[in-house]
Design a protein around this motif. Structure first.
Motif, short mmCIF file in Angstrom:
data_model
loop_
_atom_site.label_atom_id
_atom_site.label_comp_id
_atom_site.label_asym_id
_atom_site.label_seq_id
_atom_site.Cartn_x
_atom_site.Cartn_y
_atom_site.Cartn_z
N ALA A 221 22.55 -32.53 4.26
CA ALA A 221 23.04 -31.15 4.25
C ALA A 221 21.97 -30.15 4.67
N GLY A 222 20.72 -30.59 4.71
CA GLY A 222 19.64 -29.69 5.08
C GLY A 222 18.31 -30.43 5.05
N LEU A 223 17.23 -29.67 5.18
CA LEU A 223 15.88 -30.22 5.10
C LEU A 223 15.17 -29.59 3.91
N GLY A 224 14.35 -30.40 3.23
CA GLY A 224 13.69 -29.91 2.02
C GLY A 224 12.31 -29.36 2.25
N GLY A 225 12.07 -28.73 3.38
CA GLY A 225 10.76 -28.16 3.65
C GLY A 225 10.59 -27.88 5.13
N GLU A 226 9.40 -27.39 5.48
CA GLU A 226 9.07 -27.09 6.88
C GLU A 226 8.09 -28.14 7.39
N PRO A 227 8.28 -28.64 8.61
CA PRO A 227 7.35 -29.64 9.16
C PRO A 227 5.94 -29.05 9.30
N ARG A 228 4.95 -29.78 8.86
CA ARG A 228 3.56 -29.33 8.92
C ARG A 228 2.97 -29.73 10.28
N LEU A 229 3.16 -28.87 11.26
CA LEU A 229 2.73 -29.19 12.62
C LEU A 229 1.71 -28.20 13.19
N ARG A 230 1.45 -27.11 12.50
CA ARG A 230 0.42 -26.15 12.92
C ARG A 230 0.60 -25.69 14.36
#
Length: 373
Positions: free
Chosen positions: A172-181
């Protein structure tokens, strides 16, 4: 005479380097061909061997990275750092070759290990990460990779989903933001298949990863659900139909959603190792891969090499483990002739057991046939 030997790996038996060595040994066994120069340029289309092949020509350094296989077991990986660019190979963590046939199950296999490799590249200071896609055992559209980057798929209640493609039907969604800088991503793909549908990741590649017919339907539907999640999370549209989105079980689509650029894996490799120059100088081209079939002519090594040879009016010979491509289809792509180990030995079992021996014998025959070119 200048013979360019530029094969892909023979999956499950020989690396691209080992294939090139065997062909050269077989051709070089004919001592009468004193005026022949053999040039070896092993290749990868983004699948297994991607980092190894590039490390042989790109000015960079290999950095060991511990990661995990599609079932979460520890394996050794490595990334290639070349200035601000890092090269990562998905097959080191997601590869089908890491599993036995009994372990193959795209319902539960995960791309989490690839996320660990990308994280290592980001932490090493890369500003661009080029990810070779191909030869994967996964069909989770990069869900595991996103989890390792800090953005796990979650259900409607906010709970993280189990690993594997089959569970994405509850996403249903994502539980955070990708840490890609703000790192730029490049997906070097071995196919141009879309994420879903008749020609998508599940339908085309699911069966070879262990999926039953019922699994294929389930996985394709789950990827359709997850495509919607990715579109909402990253503000993209029509993700399911993007060329290359189906690469590596849909990892290509996740990288596209993250703003990644899709490029041909074979095109990137050939450019990096200066293969165009070698094609310009060649008299004969020998390429090949384990299974020469309809997929071979959709962005893989053989297609790229044969097209380049055709454009230069060069004969191009394919050596393969087995040949499932029709003569006209191959000829249209630029292939002059094809020879397989199964034809040589009379069985697939023998071909798998004695690939180097068979390639040496086929190459020796080619030397007698083409040596006076």
């Amino acid at each position: 005479m200048r013979v360019l030997i530029c094969p892909d790996k023979f999956a499950g038996t020989l690396s691209a380097t080992a294939v090139a060595d065997a062909i050269a040994e077989g051709w070089g066994g004919d001592t009468t061909l004193v005026n022949t120069t053999l040039v070896k340029r092993p290749l990868s289309d983004g699948g297994p061997g991607f980092v190894e092949v590039l490390a042989g020509s790109v000015d960079g350094r290999l950095v060991p990275v511990p990661t995990v296989d599609p079932l979460g077991r520890p394996v050794d990986g490595e990334i290639l750092l070349a200035g601000p660019v890092a090269y990562v190979e998905s097959a080191q963590a997601c590869g089908l070759h890491l599993l036995t046939k009994a372990e193959r199950d795209p319902n539960t296999t995960s791309s989490y290990g690839l996320g660990l490799l990308i994280t290592a590249a980001v932490e090493a200071g890369a500003t661009e990460v080029v990810i070779g896609l191909g030869g994967s055992a996964t069909n989770d559209a990069g869900a595991g990779m996103l989890a390792a980057l800090g953005a796990p798929p979650v259900d409607a209640a906010g709970y993280a989903l189990p690993y594997g493609g089959a569970y994405l039907n509850a996403a249903a969604g994502l539980g955070g933001e990708p840490r890609l800088r703000d790192v730029r991503l490049v997906a070097a793909t071995d196919v141009d298949s879309p994420m879903t549908g008749l020609h998508g990741a599940s339908n085309v590649f699911g069966p070879q990863k262990g999926a039953s017919r019922e699994d294929v339907y389930r996985l394709d539907a789950a990827l359709e659900v997850f495509a919607g999640v990715l579109e909402r999370a990253f503000g993209v549209s029509d993700l399911q139909n993007q060329p290359g989105g189906g690469a590596a079980g849909g990892i290509g689509a996740a990288l596209i959603a993250l703003g990644g650029r899709v490029t041909s894996g074979i095109g990137l490799v050939t450019s990096s190792i200066g293969l165009e120059h070698e094609l310009d100088q060649a008299s004969l081209v020998i390429t090949g891969e384990g299974s020469f079939d309809h997929q071979s002519l959709r962005g893989k090594v053989v297609a790229g090499i044969a097209n380049g040879a055709r454009d230069r009016g060069l004969p191009c010979v394919v050596l393969c483990g087995r040949n499932e491509t029709g003569y006209r289809e191959a000829a249209a792509a630029g292939v002059t002739e094809t020879h397989s180990l199964t034809e040589l030995f009379g069985s697939e079992e023998e071909a798998m057991a004695r690939p180097a021996e068979g390639l040496r014998e086929l190459a020796a025959r080619l030397a007698k046939q083409w040596g006076s070119l």
